[in-house]
Motif scaffolding. Structure first.
Motif, PDB file in Angstrom:
ATOM      1  N   HIS A  22       0.796  -1.233   0.000  1.00  0.00           N
ATOM      2  CA  HIS A  22       0.000   0.000   0.000  1.00  0.00           C
ATOM      3  C   HIS A  22       0.833   1.292   0.000  1.00  0.00           C
ATOM      4  CE1 HIS A  22      -3.733  -2.104   0.343  1.00  0.00           C
ATOM      5  NE2 HIS A  22      -3.468  -2.612   1.519  1.00  0.00           N
ATOM      6  N   TYR A  23       2.103   1.227   0.377  1.00  0.00           N
ATOM      7  CA  TYR A  23       2.916   2.455   0.411  1.00  0.00           C
ATOM      8  C   TYR A  23       3.541   2.796  -0.941  1.00  0.00           C
ATOM      9  CZ  TYR A  23       2.843   2.059   5.553  1.00  0.00           C
ATOM     10  OH  TYR A  23       2.473   1.973   6.866  1.00  0.00           O
ATOM     11  N   GLN A  24       3.342   1.937  -1.929  1.00  0.00           N
ATOM     12  CA  GLN A  24       3.942   2.231  -3.238  1.00  0.00           C
ATOM     13  C   GLN A  24       3.294   3.461  -3.869  1.00  0.00           C
ATOM     14  OE1 GLN A  24       6.491   0.854  -4.999  1.00  0.00           O
ATOM     15  NE2 GLN A  24       6.925  -0.186  -3.072  1.00  0.00           N
ATOM     16  N   ASP A  37      -1.489  -5.343   2.721  1.00  0.00           N
ATOM     17  CA  ASP A  37      -0.512  -5.133   3.794  1.00  0.00           C
ATOM     18  C   ASP A  37       0.457  -6.316   3.750  1.00  0.00           C
ATOM     19  OD1 ASP A  37      -1.937  -7.246   4.919  1.00  0.00           O
ATOM     20  OD2 ASP A  37      -2.612  -6.136   6.679  1.00  0.00           O
ATOM     21  N   SER A  38       1.425  -6.327   4.640  1.00  0.00           N
ATOM     22  CA  SER A  38       2.440  -7.370   4.482  1.00  0.00           C
ATOM     23  C   SER A  38       1.886  -8.755   4.801  1.00  0.00           C
ATOM     24  CB  SER A  38       3.711  -7.052   5.267  1.00  0.00           C
ATOM     25  OG  SER A  38       3.413  -6.598   6.537  1.00  0.00           O
ATOM     26  N   TYR A  39       0.863  -8.852   5.638  1.00  0.00           N
ATOM     27  CA  TYR A  39       0.254 -10.173   5.901  1.00  0.00           C
ATOM     28  C   TYR A  39      -0.422 -10.702   4.628  1.00  0.00           C
ATOM     29  CZ  TYR A  39      -2.573 -13.891   7.852  1.00  0.00           C
ATOM     30  OH  TYR A  39      -3.127 -15.114   8.091  1.00  0.00           O
ATOM     31  N   PHE A  60      12.518  -7.098   2.713  1.00  0.00           N
ATOM     32  CA  PHE A  60      12.079  -8.191   3.597  1.00  0.00           C
ATOM     33  C   PHE A  60      10.797  -8.849   3.075  1.00  0.00           C
ATOM     34  CE2 PHE A  60       9.954  -4.521   5.722  1.00  0.00           C
ATOM     35  CZ  PHE A  60       8.647  -5.002   5.811  1.00  0.00           C
ATOM     36  N   MET A  61       9.994  -8.102   2.341  1.00  0.00           N
ATOM     37  CA  MET A  61       8.760  -8.667   1.781  1.00  0.00           C
ATOM     38  C   MET A  61       9.108  -9.648   0.648  1.00  0.00           C
ATOM     39  SD  MET A  61       6.354  -5.286   1.657  1.00  0.00           S
ATOM     40  CE  MET A  61       6.015  -4.353   3.152  1.00  0.00           C
ATOM     41  N   ALA A  62      10.093  -9.257  -0.159  1.00  0.00           N
ATOM     42  CA  ALA A  62      10.516 -10.135  -1.266  1.00  0.00           C
ATOM     43  C   ALA A  62      11.170 -11.392  -0.708  1.00  0.00           C
ATOM     44  CB  ALA A  62      11.470  -9.375  -2.184  1.00  0.00           C
ATOM     45  N   MET A 115       7.391  -9.014  10.870  1.00  0.00           N
ATOM     46  CA  MET A 115       7.703  -9.326   9.472  1.00  0.00           C
ATOM     47  C   MET A 115       8.852  -8.451   8.946  1.00  0.00           C
ATOM     48  SD  MET A 115       6.775 -11.026   6.853  1.00  0.00           S
ATOM     49  CE  MET A 115       5.102 -11.521   6.525  1.00  0.00           C
ATOM     50  N   ASN A 116       8.909  -7.219   9.441  1.00  0.00           N
ATOM     51  CA  ASN A 116       9.921  -6.256   8.974  1.00  0.00           C
ATOM     52  C   ASN A 116      11.283  -6.592   9.579  1.00  0.00           C
ATOM     53  OD1 ASN A 116       7.313  -5.273   8.586  1.00  0.00           O
ATOM     54  ND2 ASN A 116       7.960  -3.135   8.692  1.00  0.00           N
ATOM     55  N   SER A 117      11.840  -7.712   9.145  1.00  0.00           N
ATOM     56  CA  SER A 117      13.141  -8.160   9.648  1.00  0.00           C
ATOM     57  C   SER A 117      13.758  -9.051   8.575  1.00  0.00           C
ATOM     58  CB  SER A 117      12.958  -8.965  10.944  1.00  0.00           C
ATOM     59  OG  SER A 117      12.079 -10.056  10.735  1.00  0.00           O
ATOM     60  N   VAL A 229      -4.167   5.465  13.296  1.00  0.00           N
ATOM     61  CA  VAL A 229      -2.706   5.391  13.112  1.00  0.00           C
ATOM     62  C   VAL A 229      -2.230   3.943  12.999  1.00  0.00           C
ATOM     63  CG1 VAL A 229      -2.354   7.543  14.401  1.00  0.00           C
ATOM     64  CG2 VAL A 229      -2.128   5.362  15.605  1.00  0.00           C
ATOM     65  N   HIS A 230      -1.059   3.803  12.424  1.00  0.00           N
ATOM     66  CA  HIS A 230      -0.409   2.486  12.298  1.00  0.00           C
ATOM     67  C   HIS A 230       0.272   2.156  13.636  1.00  0.00           C
ATOM     68  CE1 HIS A 230       2.244  -0.662  10.759  1.00  0.00           C
ATOM     69  NE2 HIS A 230       1.407  -0.742   9.741  1.00  0.00           N
ATOM     70  N   PRO A 231       0.278   0.866  14.044  1.00  0.00           N
ATOM     71  CA  PRO A 231       0.883   0.520  15.344  1.00  0.00           C
ATOM     72  C   PRO A 231       2.403   0.656  15.414  1.00  0.00           C
ATOM     73  CG  PRO A 231       0.116  -1.456  14.218  1.00  0.00           C
ATOM     74  CD  PRO A 231      -0.364  -0.301  13.414  1.00  0.00           C
ATOM     75  N   GLY A 245      -4.231   0.400  13.593  1.00  0.00           N
ATOM     76  CA  GLY A 245      -4.312  -0.804  12.768  1.00  0.00           C
ATOM     77  C   GLY A 245      -3.328  -0.804  11.618  1.00  0.00           C
ATOM     78  N   SER A 246      -3.158  -1.981  11.035  1.00  0.00           N
ATOM     79  CA  SER A 246      -2.264  -2.167   9.881  1.00  0.00           C
ATOM     80  C   SER A 246      -2.802  -1.369   8.690  1.00  0.00           C
ATOM     81  CB  SER A 246      -2.215  -3.646   9.504  1.00  0.00           C
ATOM     82  OG  SER A 246      -3.429  -4.010   8.864  1.00  0.00           O
ATOM     83  N   THR A 247      -2.033  -1.321   7.622  1.00  0.00           N
ATOM     84  CA  THR A 247      -2.476  -0.538   6.453  1.00  0.00           C
ATOM     85  C   THR A 247      -3.818  -1.058   5.935  1.00  0.00           C
ATOM     86  OG1 THR A 247      -1.094  -1.955   5.056  1.00  0.00           O
ATOM     87  CG2 THR A 247      -0.159   0.148   5.735  1.00  0.00           C
ATOM     88  N   GLU A 248      -3.972  -2.376   5.912  1.00  0.00           N
ATOM     89  CA  GLU A 248      -5.221  -2.968   5.427  1.00  0.00           C
ATOM     90  C   GLU A 248      -6.381  -2.573   6.354  1.00  0.00           C
ATOM     91  OE1 GLU A 248      -4.750  -4.672   2.593  1.00  0.00           O
ATOM     92  OE2 GLU A 248      -6.824  -5.314   2.350  1.00  0.00           O
TER      93      GLU A 248
HETATM   94  P1  13P Z   1       1.578  -3.311   7.066  1.00  0.00           P
HETATM   95  O1  13P Z   1       1.789  -4.761   7.325  1.00  0.00           O
HETATM   96  O2  13P Z   1       0.586  -2.684   7.978  1.00  0.00           O
HETATM   97  O3  13P Z   1       1.253  -3.070   5.632  1.00  0.00           O
HETATM   98  O4  13P Z   1       2.936  -2.559   7.411  1.00  0.00           O
HETATM   99  C1  13P Z   1       4.105  -2.747   6.707  1.00  0.00           C
HETATM  100  C2  13P Z   1       5.054  -1.684   6.954  1.00  0.00           C
HETATM  101  O5  13P Z   1       6.185  -1.745   6.596  1.00  0.00           O
HETATM  102  C3  13P Z   1       4.597  -0.551   7.700  1.00  0.00           C
HETATM  103  O6  13P Z   1       5.617   0.332   7.883  1.00  0.00           O
END
Ligand code: 13P
Ligand code: SF4
Length: 345
Positions: A22-24, A37-39, A60-62, A115-117, A229-231, A245-248
């Motif tokens: 979603h940030y693209q 979102d990343s999930y 990290f997503m790739a 996930m961001n690792s 806001v995002h957590p 909450g997450s982006t989704e």
């Molecule tokens: P989401 O899983 O909420 O999309 O977040 C990913 C992310 O990197 C937020 O900074």
């Protein structure tokens, strides 16, 4: 660029699936077959039958897509500079040192990583009885971990860890912050023994910029506006917000709200701007919580030029910027990710 991307995309057909976070930026995400979102994106990566996954997101997503995909699938990140500064804040050597120190002092620690690792951190968690979580299933992952131990080591985002634990009734005083650059993480043995959650000292530089005073200003100047806001935002900001909450989840909350509801959103600016455009005709006003507009500069690295280059190379039979995770790391990272997919969002 649009014409070239569309032409290459058409020639590749079902061989390719394009995943977009979603940030693209708009010029890139408009070509995505799936956005999420990343999930959600990791779940799609685990299920798709496409030969190539072109990931319009960050490294990290790739890596996660490569871990969850099949042997015959290949993952492409159009620009290798698209990393994540938060993910870089936990290196495997530092985490192993931390674990050694913890093992000497306390028992029953379950490692949980956001996930961001890096994949190596995910593998570490898998191998040591832990799991991965995203911002949409962190609470479920914490429940999972507390069924198996008394303490959680949470990597690498202290804010998501603090917000999640606090939401479960764990006091801020029952959490400690482990600073990998200090002796024993900068935590006294007594505090470590008493702690329920050990938070790694990492953060997102984008979400860090949202401050409690931004929420105060919205409350003052825009009465009735919902703050969402995002957590990854700091605890003080999440405490003042109406929804976290997450982006989704942010998108869903705005979709569900009746016309006339207005939102100040604390997350990356491309998503906020897109939501503002999409919901204005539906009578919902969306603004950014911080006027200076928080941009994820690494997500922004994926440009139409990089996308065209990656796709045109695929048309010619060349795979550029392939992301692969080493086999030994892959095994345990997959274990940790599959546990995450089992606990759901
Ligand atoms: P989401 O899983 O909420 O999309 O977040 C990913 C992310 O990197 C937020 O900074
Ligand atoms: Fe990483 Fe923050 Fe960008 Fe998300 S917004 S990819 S956590 S730097």
């Amino acid at each position: 660029m649009d014409t070239r991307i569309a032409a290459a995309r058409e020639r590749l057909g079902s061989d390719v699936v394009m995943l977009g976070h979603h940030y693209q930026r708009d010029e890139v995400i408009r070509f995505a077959d799936y956005t999420g979102d990343s999930y959600k994106l990791s779940k799609i990566a685990s299920e798709t039958k496409a030969k190539y996954m072109v990931f319009c997101g960050v490294h990290f997503m790739a890596e996660t897509a490569d871990v969850l995909g099949q042997e015959w699938q290949q993952v492409i990140l159009p620009d290798l500079n698209a990393g994540c500064s938060m993910a870089d804040m936990a290196e495997i050597g530092q985490v192993e040192d931390c674990w050694d120190s913890l093992e000497r002092q306390v028992t029953g620690v379950v490692p949980v990583t956001y996930m961001n690792s890096a994949a190596a951190i995910k593998a570490f968690c898998g191998e040591h009885g832990g799991l991965v979580c995203t911002s949409s299933n962190a609470r479920a992952a914490f429940d999972w971990a507390f069924k198996r131990g008394e303490k959680i080591l949470f990597l690498p985002d202290q804010h998501l860890g603090r917000n999640t634990a606090f939401g479960m009734g764990i006091g801020v005083g029952e959490m400690v912050v482990w600073d990998p650059y200090q002796i024993n993480g900068g935590v006294s043995p007594d505090r470590l023994k008493a702690a329920k959650v050990i938070l790694w000292k990492g953060h997102c530089s984008v979400h860090q910029r949202f401050l409690p005073e931004h929420v105060d200003r919205v409350r003052r100047e825009e009465p009735g506006m919902q703050v969402i806001v995002h957590p990854e935002c700091r605890w003080e900001v999440c405490q003042k917000a109406d929804t976290v909450g997450s982006t989704e989840k942010i998108i869903e909350a705005i979709e569900r709200a009746p016309a006339g509801t207005n939102f100040a959103v604390g997350t990356e600016i491309h998503l906020v701007n897109r939501l503002a455009k999409r919901f204005a005709p539906l009578g919902k006003r969306v603004i950014t919580l911080d006027d200076s507009g928080c941009l994820c500069t690494t997500m922004y690295r994926i440009s139409p030029q990089h996308l065209a280059w990656a796709l045109e190379n695929l048309v010619e039979g060349r795979v550029v910027n392939r992301i692969t995770v080493a086999a030994d790391v892959k095994h345990w990272a997959r274990v940790a990710l599959e546990r995450m997919l089992e606990v759901k969002a």
